[in-house]
Enzyme design. Structure first.
Site, PDB file in Angstrom:
ATOM      1  N   LYS A  23       0.853  -1.202   0.000  1.00  0.00           N
ATOM      2  CA  LYS A  23       0.000   0.000   0.000  1.00  0.00           C
ATOM      3  C   LYS A  23       0.884   1.245   0.000  1.00  0.00           C
ATOM      4  CE  LYS A  23      -1.648   1.679   4.027  1.00  0.00           C
ATOM      5  NZ  LYS A  23      -1.373   3.094   4.292  1.00  0.00           N
ATOM      6  N   ASN A  24       1.906   1.257   0.843  1.00  0.00           N
ATOM      7  CA  ASN A  24       2.705   2.476   0.995  1.00  0.00           C
ATOM      8  C   ASN A  24       3.703   2.690  -0.135  1.00  0.00           C
ATOM      9  OD1 ASN A  24       1.222   2.982   3.223  1.00  0.00           O
ATOM     10  ND2 ASN A  24       2.803   2.446   4.699  1.00  0.00           N
ATOM     11  N   CYS A 120      -4.869  12.586  11.817  1.00  0.00           N
ATOM     12  CA  CYS A 120      -5.579  11.310  11.955  1.00  0.00           C
ATOM     13  C   CYS A 120      -5.369  10.851  13.397  1.00  0.00           C
ATOM     14  CB  CYS A 120      -5.053  10.299  10.948  1.00  0.00           C
ATOM     15  SG  CYS A 120      -3.417   9.764  11.337  1.00  0.00           S
ATOM     16  N   ARG A 125       0.174  14.837  12.045  1.00  0.00           N
ATOM     17  CA  ARG A 125       0.584  14.623  10.653  1.00  0.00           C
ATOM     18  C   ARG A 125       0.831  15.945   9.910  1.00  0.00           C
ATOM     19  NH1 ARG A 125      -1.000   9.225   9.612  1.00  0.00           N
ATOM     20  NH2 ARG A 125       0.630   9.226   8.027  1.00  0.00           N
ATOM     21  N   ASP A 309       5.006   1.134  11.699  1.00  0.00           N
ATOM     22  CA  ASP A 309       3.811   0.441  11.185  1.00  0.00           C
ATOM     23  C   ASP A 309       3.717  -0.988  11.670  1.00  0.00           C
ATOM     24  OD1 ASP A 309       3.681   2.063   7.924  1.00  0.00           O
ATOM     25  OD2 ASP A 309       3.196   2.722   9.947  1.00  0.00           O
ATOM     26  N   ARG A 401      -8.339  -0.428   4.633  1.00  0.00           N
ATOM     27  CA  ARG A 401      -7.467   0.515   3.925  1.00  0.00           C
ATOM     28  C   ARG A 401      -6.149  -0.146   3.561  1.00  0.00           C
ATOM     29  NH1 ARG A 401      -6.850   6.116   6.776  1.00  0.00           N
ATOM     30  NH2 ARG A 401      -5.455   6.216   4.995  1.00  0.00           N
TER      31      ARG A 401
HETATM   32  C1  EPZ Z   1       4.204   7.137   5.743  1.00  0.00           C
HETATM   33  O1  EPZ Z   1       3.424   8.199   6.281  1.00  0.00           O
HETATM   34  C2  EPZ Z   1       3.299   5.919   5.768  1.00  0.00           C
HETATM   35  N1  EPZ Z   1       2.143   6.155   4.915  1.00  0.00           N
HETATM   36  C3  EPZ Z   1       2.858   5.620   7.189  1.00  0.00           C
HETATM   37  O2  EPZ Z   1       2.105   4.406   7.146  1.00  0.00           O
HETATM   38  C4  EPZ Z   1       4.104   5.379   8.042  1.00  0.00           C
HETATM   39  O3  EPZ Z   1       3.713   5.169   9.373  1.00  0.00           O
HETATM   40  C5  EPZ Z   1       5.027   6.600   7.951  1.00  0.00           C
HETATM   41  O4  EPZ Z   1       5.353   6.876   6.571  1.00  0.00           O
HETATM   42  C6  EPZ Z   1       6.331   6.380   8.707  1.00  0.00           C
HETATM   43  O5  EPZ Z   1       6.981   5.252   8.192  1.00  0.00           O
HETATM   44  C7  EPZ Z   1       2.271   6.042   3.585  1.00  0.00           C
HETATM   45  O6  EPZ Z   1       3.341   5.770   3.073  1.00  0.00           O
HETATM   46  C8  EPZ Z   1       1.038   6.278   2.768  1.00  0.00           C
HETATM   47  P1  EPZ Z   1       6.224  10.673   7.714  1.00  0.00           P
HETATM   48  P2  EPZ Z   1       4.005   9.714   6.223  1.00  0.00           P
HETATM   49  O7  EPZ Z   1       6.066  11.886   6.877  1.00  0.00           O
HETATM   50  O8  EPZ Z   1       4.730   9.928   4.954  1.00  0.00           O
HETATM   51  C9  EPZ Z   1       6.470  13.992  11.062  1.00  0.00           C
HETATM   52  C10 EPZ Z   1       0.320   2.961   7.634  1.00  0.00           C
HETATM   53  O9  EPZ Z   1      -0.101   2.449   8.688  1.00  0.00           O
HETATM   54  N2  EPZ Z   1       6.396  14.950   9.942  1.00  0.00           N
HETATM   55  O10 EPZ Z   1       7.487   9.878   7.626  1.00  0.00           O
HETATM   56  O11 EPZ Z   1       2.888  10.631   6.571  1.00  0.00           O
HETATM   57  C11 EPZ Z   1       5.114  13.357  11.301  1.00  0.00           C
HETATM   58  O12 EPZ Z   1       4.346  14.167  12.163  1.00  0.00           O
HETATM   59  C12 EPZ Z   1       0.721   4.418   7.594  1.00  0.00           C
HETATM   60  O13 EPZ Z   1       0.453   2.337   6.549  1.00  0.00           O
HETATM   61  C13 EPZ Z   1       6.598  16.299  10.205  1.00  0.00           C
HETATM   62  O14 EPZ Z   1       6.832  16.694  11.344  1.00  0.00           O
HETATM   63  O15 EPZ Z   1       5.031   9.660   7.436  1.00  0.00           O
HETATM   64  C14 EPZ Z   1       5.443  12.048  11.944  1.00  0.00           C
HETATM   65  O16 EPZ Z   1       5.633  12.238  13.335  1.00  0.00           O
HETATM   66  C15 EPZ Z   1       0.525   5.112   8.928  1.00  0.00           C
HETATM   67  N3  EPZ Z   1       6.516  17.179   9.175  1.00  0.00           N
HETATM   68  C16 EPZ Z   1       6.794  11.680  11.319  1.00  0.00           C
HETATM   69  O17 EPZ Z   1       7.286  12.876  10.700  1.00  0.00           O
HETATM   70  C17 EPZ Z   1       6.255  16.786   7.898  1.00  0.00           C
HETATM   71  O18 EPZ Z   1       6.216  17.642   6.989  1.00  0.00           O
HETATM   72  C18 EPZ Z   1       6.700  10.590  10.273  1.00  0.00           C
HETATM   73  O19 EPZ Z   1       5.921  11.078   9.234  1.00  0.00           O
HETATM   74  C19 EPZ Z   1       6.042  15.403   7.643  1.00  0.00           C
HETATM   75  C20 EPZ Z   1       6.123  14.504   8.685  1.00  0.00           C
END
Ligand code: EPZ
Length: 426
Positions: A23-24, A120, A125, A309, A401
């Site tokens: 999915k990711n 969420c 996020r 995850d 999802r």
């Molecule tokens: C991706 O989300 C995945 N989703 C998430 O999977 C996964 O948990 C996450 O990466 C971490 O591995 C998809 O790929 C669709 P991040 P993403 O940006 O890209 C902070 C699942 O269960 N952050 O790496 O949104 C944020 O708040 C889902 O399949 C900022 O501060 O994750 C978080 O604490 C859940 N500023 C951390 O980084 C930003 O601009 C990780 O977020 C962006 C992120």
């Protein structure tokens, strides 16, 4: 909405299970299909998940043709015509991951309007890293009325240091940089296998992306991109979920086509507990006797650290291992909600901010529980398999999802599990 009913007890999973495409990976790959102005893009090994339907609609909303042949797990995208530059709120609001269409639309159109993704249940996020990187590449960003608008006649290559190796921000900026003028260097970039998969597709489209999988990406902009064909990488989180399911039921399961390299941090922890993991030609075999497993300490980190995850699912395993295990969730600020539900099943635990102390080994009792997010749903279903009596997991929209035929796959491995409609008296 359906619910899942599990008859727990002495379930020992055995057999083999097929893993879907990730999915990711497929969600950012679909965003990348916005970029080519000639040819079509064919994605294979596409999982049939509600998030995929949502992202298909986001891309269709840009006047791009998206055909999903579910029988063949293939999506054909034709983005050759003129496209729109506003991502429709009705779909973007359904799924935060849609924000990764911002970079591709802006790179191709010079203007983009995407609604702010909501938070969420697992955290706020934010997308500050996405926006900061685009500004460094010369974009003018405004936020008004819940929308983000970005303008840039031509994005320019820039050197971007990511405060945090955000997966989504790395993907957005990588895609934006493919059509920018000059070279973009992204430092402290995310290193997940899904980042590598996206770079492979972009390079097949004619982009020049180097360093994917390491903390420094170098993208040299090109004039235009063309369509390509690509097999979506296997879902390491679905694979990991079944590895944990096998371990916690003292099972013996072959997870077909699982990729050892993509699951190294999880496999290292499983083996530290005493789980037997062996790489076979058909995939990864997991065997365990849970009474002999030892408690461990786990800290979630960006790849190649232990994946957040897999945190919820792994706490379900910790719950059945005698002794005190520790789970430290450093990536998201509110990702322990499944533990409150497991407490209802008799799990003894303390939560101290980002640290959960889990006193495993008590016999858990089945109970009606509610899932709050995708991975929590999976964790509660796994816990139901080892709890005594009946567990009913509701709010399955989260599960759908990210997991395809989850209960059918568990049933085929020996779980006593049914999926019924919400109002039936299960
Ligand atoms: C991706 O989300 C995945 N989703 C998430 O999977 C996964 O948990 C996450 O990466 C971490 O591995 C998809 O790929 C669709 P991040 P993403 O940006 O890209 C902070 C699942 O269960 N952050 O790496 O949104 C944020 O708040 C889902 O399949 C900022 O501060 O994750 C978080 O604490 C859940 N500023 C951390 O980084 C930003 O601009 C990780 O977020 C962006 C992120």
């Amino acid at each position: 909405m359906d619910k899942i009913i599990i008859e727990g007890g002495q379930t020992r999973l055995s057999g083999e299970v097929k893993i879907e495409g990730a999915k990711n990976a497929v969600l950012p790959l679909l965003a990348a299909t916005i970029l080519p102005t000639e040819g079509k893009t064919l994605l294979r090994n596409v999982p049939i998940l509600s998030d995929v339907f949502t992202m298909n609609n986001v891309v269709r909303g840009l006047n791009i043709q998206v055909d999903f042949d579910q029988a063949k797990n293939e999506i054909l995208v034709d983005a050759r015509g003129p496209i729109l530059d506003e991502a429709p709120y009705e779909y973007v609001s359904q799924m935060r991951a849609s924000i990764v269409v911002l970079g591709p639309i802006l790179a191709r159109q010079g203007h983009a309007k995407v609604s702010m993704p909501g938070g969420c249940t697992i955290g706020s996020r934010p997308i500050d890293l996405h926006l900061k990187g685009l500004e460094l590449m010369g974009a003018e960003i405004h936020q008004e009325g819940g929308d983000i608008t970005a303008k840039a006649d031509k994005l320019k290559g820039a050197t971007i240091y990511m405060d945090f190796p955000s997966v989504g921000a790395t993907q957005n900026l990588m895609m934006a940089a493919t059509l920018a003028d000059g070279v973009t260097v992204i430092e402290n970039a995310a290193r997940e296998p899904e980042i590598v998969d996206l770079a492979i597709l972009l390079n097949k489209m004619g982009a020049d992306v180097k360093g994917a999988g390491t903390e420094t990406l170098t993208i040299t902009g090109v004039k235009e991109l063309h369509g390509a064909e690509h097999d979506v990488v296997q879902d390491r989180i679905e694979a990991g979920t079944f590895m944990v399911a096998a371990a916690m039921t003292s099972g013996n399961v072959l997870i077909k086509d699982a990729i050892w390299e993509h699951n190294r941090p999880l496999l290292a922890k499983l083996m530290e507990m005493g789980v037997k993991a062996t790489e076979e030609k058909g995939g990864i075999r997991i065997q365990a006797n849970r009474d002999q497993l030892k408690p461990v300490t786990v800290k979630t980190l960006p790849h190649p650290g232990f994946p957040t995850d897999m945190q919820a699912q792994f706490t379900a395993l910790m719950a059945v291992v005698k002794g005190e295990s520790t789970m430290i969730e450093t990536v998201f600020e509110n990702r322990f909600q499944h533990l409150e539900e497991m407490r209802r099943m008799g799990l003894h635990l303390e939560i101290l901010r980002e640290t959960a102390l889990i006193h495993g080994g008590q016999q858990l009792q089945g109970a009606p529980v509610m899932s709050t997010d995708l991975r929590a749903s999976a964790a509660l279903i796994l816990t139901g398999m080892v709890a005594e009596g009946k567990t009913v997991v509701s709010k399955l929209n989260h599960l759908d999802r990210g997991y395809y035929q989850f209960h059918e796959k568990l049933k085929a491995l020996g779980a006593k599990i049914e999926r019924v409609s919400e109002d039936s008296h299960g």
